[in-house]
Enzyme design. Structure first.
Site, PDB file in Angstrom:
ATOM      1  CG  MET A   1      -5.037  -0.918  -4.836  1.00 62.65           C
ATOM      2  SD  MET A   1      -6.380  -1.434  -3.741  1.00 62.65           S
ATOM      3  CE  MET A   1      -7.398   0.024  -3.716  1.00 62.65           C
ATOM      4  CB  ALA A   2      -3.390  -2.823 -11.413  1.00 64.20           C
TER       5      ALA A   2
ATOM      6  CD  GLN B   1       3.001   1.795  -8.898  1.00 65.81           C
ATOM      7  OE1 GLN B   1       2.238   0.944  -9.346  1.00 65.81           O
ATOM      8  NE2 GLN B   1       3.349   1.847  -7.628  1.00 65.81           N
TER       9      GLN B   1
ATOM     10  CB  CYS C   1       3.728  -5.407  -8.689  1.00 69.96           C
ATOM     11  SG  CYS C   1       2.481  -6.466  -9.422  1.00 69.96           S
TER      12      CYS C   1
ATOM     13  N   GLY D   1      -0.484  -1.307   4.461  1.00 66.85           N
ATOM     14  CA  GLY D   1      -0.793  -2.711   4.706  1.00 66.85           C
ATOM     15  C   GLY D   1      -1.869  -2.884   5.756  1.00 66.85           C
TER      16      GLY D   1
ATOM     17  N   GLY E   1      -5.282   1.047   0.782  1.00 69.59           N
ATOM     18  CA  GLY E   1      -5.642   0.385  -0.468  1.00 69.59           C
ATOM     19  C   GLY E   1      -7.008  -0.243  -0.414  1.00 69.59           C
TER      20      GLY E   1
HETATM   21  C1  LIG Z   1      -6.269  -5.301  -6.744  1.00 66.26           C
HETATM   22  C2  LIG Z   1      -4.953  -4.723  -6.331  1.00 66.26           C
HETATM   23  C3  LIG Z   1      -4.172  -4.085  -7.268  1.00 66.26           C
HETATM   24  C4  LIG Z   1      -2.941  -3.528  -6.889  1.00 66.26           C
HETATM   25  N1  LIG Z   1      -2.210  -2.860  -7.808  1.00 66.26           N
HETATM   26  C5  LIG Z   1      -1.078  -2.208  -7.431  1.00 66.26           C
HETATM   27  C6  LIG Z   1      -0.382  -1.372  -8.353  1.00 66.26           C
HETATM   28  O1  LIG Z   1      -0.799  -1.168  -9.501  1.00 66.26           O
HETATM   29  N2  LIG Z   1       0.754  -0.777  -7.896  1.00 66.26           N
HETATM   30  C7  LIG Z   1       1.219  -0.949  -6.629  1.00 66.26           C
HETATM   31  O2  LIG Z   1       2.248  -0.384  -6.258  1.00 66.26           O
HETATM   32  N3  LIG Z   1       0.570  -1.729  -5.740  1.00 66.26           N
HETATM   33  C8  LIG Z   1      -0.570  -2.336  -6.121  1.00 66.26           C
HETATM   34  N4  LIG Z   1      -1.279  -3.054  -5.196  1.00 66.26           N
HETATM   35  C9  LIG Z   1      -0.818  -3.104  -3.803  1.00 66.26           C
HETATM   36  C10 LIG Z   1      -1.470  -1.974  -2.986  1.00 66.26           C
HETATM   37  O3  LIG Z   1      -1.037  -0.707  -3.440  1.00 66.26           O
HETATM   38  C11 LIG Z   1      -1.149  -2.095  -1.486  1.00 66.26           C
HETATM   39  O4  LIG Z   1       0.241  -2.043  -1.333  1.00 66.26           O
HETATM   40  C12 LIG Z   1      -1.649  -3.396  -0.889  1.00 66.26           C
HETATM   41  O5  LIG Z   1      -2.976  -3.672  -1.303  1.00 66.26           O
HETATM   42  C13 LIG Z   1      -1.599  -3.350   0.650  1.00 66.26           C
HETATM   43  O6  LIG Z   1      -2.359  -2.282   1.136  1.00 66.26           O
HETATM   44  P1  LIG Z   1      -3.855  -2.485   1.737  1.00 66.26           P
HETATM   45  O7  LIG Z   1      -3.765  -3.544   2.779  1.00 66.26           O
HETATM   46  O8  LIG Z   1      -4.224  -1.142   2.277  1.00 66.26           O
HETATM   47  O9  LIG Z   1      -4.722  -2.931   0.592  1.00 66.26           O
HETATM   48  C14 LIG Z   1      -2.484  -3.637  -5.560  1.00 66.26           C
HETATM   49  C15 LIG Z   1      -3.280  -4.301  -4.628  1.00 66.26           C
HETATM   50  C16 LIG Z   1      -4.500  -4.821  -4.991  1.00 66.26           C
HETATM   51  C17 LIG Z   1      -5.357  -5.512  -3.951  1.00 66.26           C
END
Ligand SMILES: Cc1cc2nc3c(=O)[nH]c(=O)nc-3n(C[C@H](O)[C@H](O)[C@H](O)COP(=O)(O)O)c2cc1C
Length: 357
Positions: A46-47, A99, A129, A230, A253
């Site tokens: 997560m960026a 990544q 993304c 997700g 995440g």
């Molecule tokens: C603040 C934020 C930053 C994210 N940055 C990235 C990233 O840099 N690379 C990536 O593949 N996914 C990124 N994601 C997506 C997450 O890796 C993940 O796929 C998404 O949040 C769904 O998972 P979760 O419901 O467990 O949060 C980001 C999500 C959030 C909320």
């Protein structure tokens, strides 16, 4: 809080593609290239969140793998402070997964080689993304619209490095073009060694329910490890998603932000049917103080204090009577003051944890 302990243990021995024993030891666990992943629960990149200090913390709580925040494949931009921090790898925690994002196969291959030189042991390619500034350059999830380009990128990067290459993707560009199964098969054919799937299309952003059925179809279609991702935020949900998708592991995440101990809870629940000893007030204080110090050191005071704010907001969700603490803590500019206010909150009569969380 102990969660529904009775029902879970009966389904623990063969719950997903891999076997996990009740005591938590893996019988036939997830393997990515030469790396045995120690737990099926891994941290999502997560960026702006999953920097080196946060990744270290999640590892301490048992995350099986962590991946750096997305970094541009344009190496000419790597001198910025942002990129330098993103590429400051935690070389102690194997496998070191980095990544990269881009849309030019050669540029991605060059970036992958440069990451390996810096110590990366796994290269992860971002095709998930949804951000406009990324998709406008036809990178991230926009790539899912162009299967030929996906193939060219994946093949080129796999050939460029000697380490495993993995893919993070969504289920498609939009509900009318849900080509996750096709992309996954292309990935496997190109030599990709694991796939993490966020169960939404790009058009769905973060809205609606994650489609675990599509992830199940992807898992069925390929032989490489598949990680489901997700909205996994509770131990019960983690078992449900493992059952629905038959995935080899889960990627967590947002639920980990402000709650890095979720990895310990998920592992306990999978192994024993309860989340284990609830976190104590002093333990949470030490986690927060340690995390703050790590961020201040990693970024330097000015940036460290700012980055820490979003993590503190996350922690506050689990704190009792924390409105005033939250109000103050997001306004301070000084590291010492951030630490002092945190310590003071925990010294207060009544300050502590609300772990329904
Ligand atoms: C603040 C934020 C930053 C994210 N940055 C990235 C990233 O840099 N690379 C990536 O593949 N996914 C990124 N994601 C997506 C997450 O890796 C993940 O796929 C998404 O949040 C769904 O998972 P979760 O419901 O467990 O949060 C980001 C999500 C959030 C909320």
């Amino acid at each position: 809080m102990q969660v529904a302990a009775e029902a879970a243990p009966t389904m623990l021995t063969k719950i997903c593609g891999s076997d996990f024993s009740r005591d938590g030891s893996k019988l036939d666990g997830m393997q990515i290239g030469p790396y045995e992943i120690s737990s099926p629960f891994v941290l999502a990149p997560m960026a702006g969140v999953t920097d080196a200090p946060f990744r270290r913390l999640c590892r301490q709580f048992g995350a099986g793998m962590t991946t750096s925040e997305m970094t541009t494949a344009d190496t000419s931009l790597w001198q910025t402070a942002k990129s330098r921090h993103r590429l400051d790898l935690d070389l102690d925690a194997e496998p070191v997964a980095v990544q990269i994002a881009g849309s030019d196969a050669e540029q991605l291959a060059t970036a992958a080689r440069a990451c390996v030189k810096r110590g990366a042991q796994i290269i992860d390619i971002n095709m998930g993304c949804p951000a406009k500034k990324v998709c406008r350059k036809l990178a991230g999830s926009a790539l899912l619209q162009n299967e030929k380009l996906v193939e060219q990128i994946l093949r080129t990067v796999v050939e460029a490095v000697d380490v495993p290459v993995t893919l993070k993707m969504r289920t498609g560009w939009d509900p009318e073009h849900r080509n996750g199964v096709v992309i996954a098969k292309i990935a496997e054919d190109c030599g990709i060694q694991a796939i993490a799937v966020h169960g939404r299309t790009r058009a769905c952003r973060y809205r609606g329910e994650a489609e675990f059925q599509t992830i199940a179809q992807i898992k069925k279609a390929v032989g490489i490890p598949v990680l489901a991702n997700g909205d996994i935020s509770t131990p019960e949900k983690s078992l449900e998603v493992l059952r629905l998708t038959n995935a080899d592991g889960l990627m967590i995440g947002r639920a980990a932000q402000g709650r890095p101990w979720i990895f310990r809870e998920l592992s306990n629940y999978l192994s024993h049917g309860d989340t284990g000893t609830p976190l104590e007030k002093n333990e949470l204080r030490d986690i927060m103080i340690g995390h703050l110090g790590d961020m201040h050191r990693f970024y330097g005071e000015r940036t460290g204090v700012r980055v820490a704010r979003k993590h503190l907001i996350g922690y506050c969700k689990h704190l009792v009577d924390a409105d005033e603490f939250r109000y103050q803590i997001v306004r301070v500019e000084c590291a010492q003051e951030q630490l002092r206010l945190t310590q003071e909150y925990f010294n207060r009569e009544g300050g502590g944890i609300s772990i329904a969380a």
